[in-house]
Write a protein that holds these residues in place. Structure first.
Motif, PDB file in Angstrom:
ATOM      1  N   LYS A 152      -2.552 -11.259  -0.013  1.00 21.45           N
ATOM      2  CA  LYS A 152      -2.934 -12.476  -0.366  1.00 21.45           C
ATOM      3  C   LYS A 152      -3.102 -12.239  -2.048  1.00 21.45           C
ATOM      4  CE  LYS A 152      -4.996 -13.065   3.931  1.00 21.45           C
ATOM      5  NZ  LYS A 152      -6.077 -13.059   4.850  1.00 21.45           N
ATOM      6  N   SER A 153      -4.294 -12.765  -2.578  1.00 21.31           N
ATOM      7  CA  SER A 153      -4.419 -12.732  -3.940  1.00 21.31           C
ATOM      8  C   SER A 153      -5.117 -11.498  -4.640  1.00 21.31           C
ATOM      9  CB  SER A 153      -5.049 -13.963  -4.280  1.00 21.31           C
ATOM     10  OG  SER A 153      -6.455 -13.889  -3.947  1.00 21.31           O
ATOM     11  N   GLU A 154      -5.366 -10.371  -3.670  1.00 21.79           N
ATOM     12  CA  GLU A 154      -6.092  -9.188  -4.146  1.00 21.79           C
ATOM     13  C   GLU A 154      -5.228  -7.948  -4.344  1.00 21.79           C
ATOM     14  OE1 GLU A 154      -9.770  -8.153  -2.107  1.00 21.79           O
ATOM     15  OE2 GLU A 154     -10.080 -10.218  -1.854  1.00 21.79           O
ATOM     16  N   ILE A 155      -5.293  -7.198  -5.122  1.00 24.43           N
ATOM     17  CA  ILE A 155      -4.593  -5.937  -5.387  1.00 24.43           C
ATOM     18  C   ILE A 155      -4.979  -4.802  -4.327  1.00 24.43           C
ATOM     19  CG2 ILE A 155      -4.250  -3.872  -7.062  1.00 24.43           C
ATOM     20  CD1 ILE A 155      -4.872  -5.813  -9.580  1.00 24.43           C
ATOM     21  N   ILE A 156      -4.107  -4.400  -3.732  1.00 20.40           N
ATOM     22  CA  ILE A 156      -4.255  -3.512  -2.615  1.00 20.40           C
ATOM     23  C   ILE A 156      -3.987  -2.103  -3.101  1.00 20.40           C
ATOM     24  CG2 ILE A 156      -4.287  -5.065  -0.814  1.00 20.40           C
ATOM     25  CD1 ILE A 156      -1.267  -3.955  -0.091  1.00 20.40           C
ATOM     26  N   LYS A 157      -2.959  -1.861  -4.184  1.00 21.13           N
ATOM     27  CA  LYS A 157      -2.704  -0.516  -4.643  1.00 21.13           C
ATOM     28  C   LYS A 157      -2.201  -0.758  -6.127  1.00 21.13           C
ATOM     29  CE  LYS A 157      -2.064   3.632  -3.324  1.00 21.13           C
ATOM     30  NZ  LYS A 157      -3.038   4.573  -3.043  1.00 21.13           N
ATOM     31  N   ARG A 158      -2.577   0.080  -6.739  1.00 18.10           N
ATOM     32  CA  ARG A 158      -2.237   0.168  -8.143  1.00 18.10           C
ATOM     33  C   ARG A 158      -1.482   1.675  -8.311  1.00 18.10           C
ATOM     34  NH1 ARG A 158      -3.780  -1.793 -13.025  1.00 18.10           N
ATOM     35  NH2 ARG A 158      -5.405  -3.105 -12.264  1.00 18.10           N
ATOM     36  N   VAL A 159      -0.161   1.752  -8.713  1.00 13.26           N
ATOM     37  CA  VAL A 159       0.469   2.845  -8.824  1.00 13.26           C
ATOM     38  C   VAL A 159       1.130   3.081 -10.341  1.00 13.26           C
ATOM     39  CG1 VAL A 159       2.539   4.171  -8.149  1.00 13.26           C
ATOM     40  CG2 VAL A 159       1.354   2.885  -6.626  1.00 13.26           C
ATOM     41  N   SER A 160       0.738   4.073 -10.811  1.00 14.33           N
ATOM     42  CA  SER A 160       1.094   4.552 -12.416  1.00 14.33           C
ATOM     43  C   SER A 160       2.334   5.079 -12.538  1.00 14.33           C
ATOM     44  CB  SER A 160      -0.095   5.312 -13.224  1.00 14.33           C
ATOM     45  OG  SER A 160      -1.279   4.641 -13.267  1.00 14.33           O
ATOM     46  N   PRO A 161       3.277   4.674 -13.356  1.00 13.80           N
ATOM     47  CA  PRO A 161       4.434   5.340 -13.637  1.00 13.80           C
ATOM     48  C   PRO A 161       4.247   7.068 -14.067  1.00 13.80           C
ATOM     49  CG  PRO A 161       4.406   3.311 -14.517  1.00 13.80           C
ATOM     50  CD  PRO A 161       3.082   3.626 -14.357  1.00 13.80           C
ATOM     51  N   LYS A 162       4.888   7.691 -13.081  1.00 13.55           N
ATOM     52  CA  LYS A 162       4.842   9.092 -13.503  1.00 13.55           C
ATOM     53  C   LYS A 162       6.303   9.801 -13.129  1.00 13.55           C
ATOM     54  CE  LYS A 162       2.582  13.291 -11.945  1.00 13.55           C
ATOM     55  NZ  LYS A 162       1.952  14.038 -10.725  1.00 13.55           N
ATOM     56  N   LYS A 163       6.894  10.683 -14.013  1.00 12.45           N
ATOM     57  CA  LYS A 163       8.169  11.092 -13.926  1.00 12.45           C
ATOM     58  C   LYS A 163       8.249  11.701 -12.451  1.00 12.45           C
ATOM     59  CE  LYS A 163      10.998  14.854 -15.342  1.00 12.45           C
ATOM     60  NZ  LYS A 163      10.955  16.148 -16.157  1.00 12.45           N
ATOM     61  N   GLY A 164       9.386  11.302 -11.569  1.00 12.26           N
ATOM     62  CA  GLY A 164       9.416  11.808 -10.327  1.00 12.26           C
ATOM     63  C   GLY A 164       8.827  11.368  -9.146  1.00 12.26           C
ATOM     64  N   ARG A 165       7.860  10.271  -9.491  1.00 10.87           N
ATOM     65  CA  ARG A 165       7.167   9.805  -8.561  1.00 10.87           C
ATOM     66  C   ARG A 165       7.905   8.504  -7.683  1.00 10.87           C
ATOM     67  NH1 ARG A 165       1.310   7.831 -10.196  1.00 10.87           N
ATOM     68  NH2 ARG A 165       0.916   9.937  -9.291  1.00 10.87           N
ATOM     69  N   LEU A 166       7.996   8.547  -6.291  1.00 12.48           N
ATOM     70  CA  LEU A 166       8.542   7.533  -5.604  1.00 12.48           C
ATOM     71  C   LEU A 166       7.452   6.752  -4.851  1.00 12.48           C
ATOM     72  CD1 LEU A 166      11.326   6.375  -4.642  1.00 12.48           C
ATOM     73  CD2 LEU A 166      11.168   8.141  -2.660  1.00 12.48           C
ATOM     74  N   LEU A 167       7.569   5.510  -5.060  1.00 11.21           N
ATOM     75  CA  LEU A 167       6.583   4.641  -4.351  1.00 11.21           C
ATOM     76  C   LEU A 167       7.556   3.612  -3.277  1.00 11.21           C
ATOM     77  CD1 LEU A 167       3.965   2.819  -3.914  1.00 11.21           C
ATOM     78  CD2 LEU A 167       4.768   1.321  -5.758  1.00 11.21           C
TER      79      LEU A 167
END
Length: 174
Positions: free
Chosen positions: A132-147
């Motif tokens: 909807k209009s709410e953030i459910i997850k925030r992911v910071s860019p990190k070398k080698g990270r897969l989202l």
């Protein structure tokens, strides 16, 4: 909707992570292509956020001599076909001139798919996932990270302010 969100740090060996960095950012040979608006959506106006991109796969077909880089990231996690796979390189911009600090909220494709978002380097410019209009997850860019997440989840990226942001975004058949 099932959120189906996974974050995997060091999803590939460090040596492979360094190879990807070297190919994309350290050699002068990688074919980056200029986009006058990296956030452009055909149904929205421009946000004036220039950047560079490269398509590894398009319309389920290999589109690049470097496709193996993108494939090697997702191969340990799925054997489903890649619909499209792109690298993006964003630069810090003067946000006072362009306004909003986040890119356009979007889904990559209308068809059911999974998103495999690989962070090439540590950076600012978090990925934000919405319900909807709410953030459910925030992911910071990190070398080698897969989202990994369901392609029906609306998402966006914050504009980097401290340095470059480099990702490989692969959309895979669900």
């Amino acid at each position: 909707m099932t959120r189906n969100i996974k974050i995997i740090d060091n999803c590939i060996p460090i040596k492979q992570q360094d190879l990807i960095i070297n190919e994309l950012l350290k050699t002068k040979l990688f074919p980056w292509f200029y986009c006058d608006d990296i956030t452009y959506q055909s149904n929205k106006s421009s946000q004036h956020r220039p950047g560079l991109s490269h398509y590894f796969f398009r319309n389920k077909k290999q589109n690049s001599d470097y496709s193996k880089l993108a494939y090697s990231i997702i191969a340990p996690f799925t054997n489903k076909p890649i619909i499209q796979s792109r690298a993006f390189l964003q630069f810090p911009l003067n946000l006072k001139l362009i306004g909003l600090k986040v890119d356009a909220l979007h889904i990559d494709l209308a068809d059911p798919h999974m998103v495999y978002l690989y962070y090439v380097i540590d950076a600012d410019g978090d990925t934000l996932l919405f319900e909807k209009s709410e953030i459910i997850k925030r992911v910071s860019p990190k070398k080698g990270r897969l989202l990994i997440f369901n392609g029906k989840i609306w998402h966006t990226a914050q504009q980097p302010q401290k340095g470059i942001r480099c990702i490989i975004n692969s959309d895979v058949v669900k």
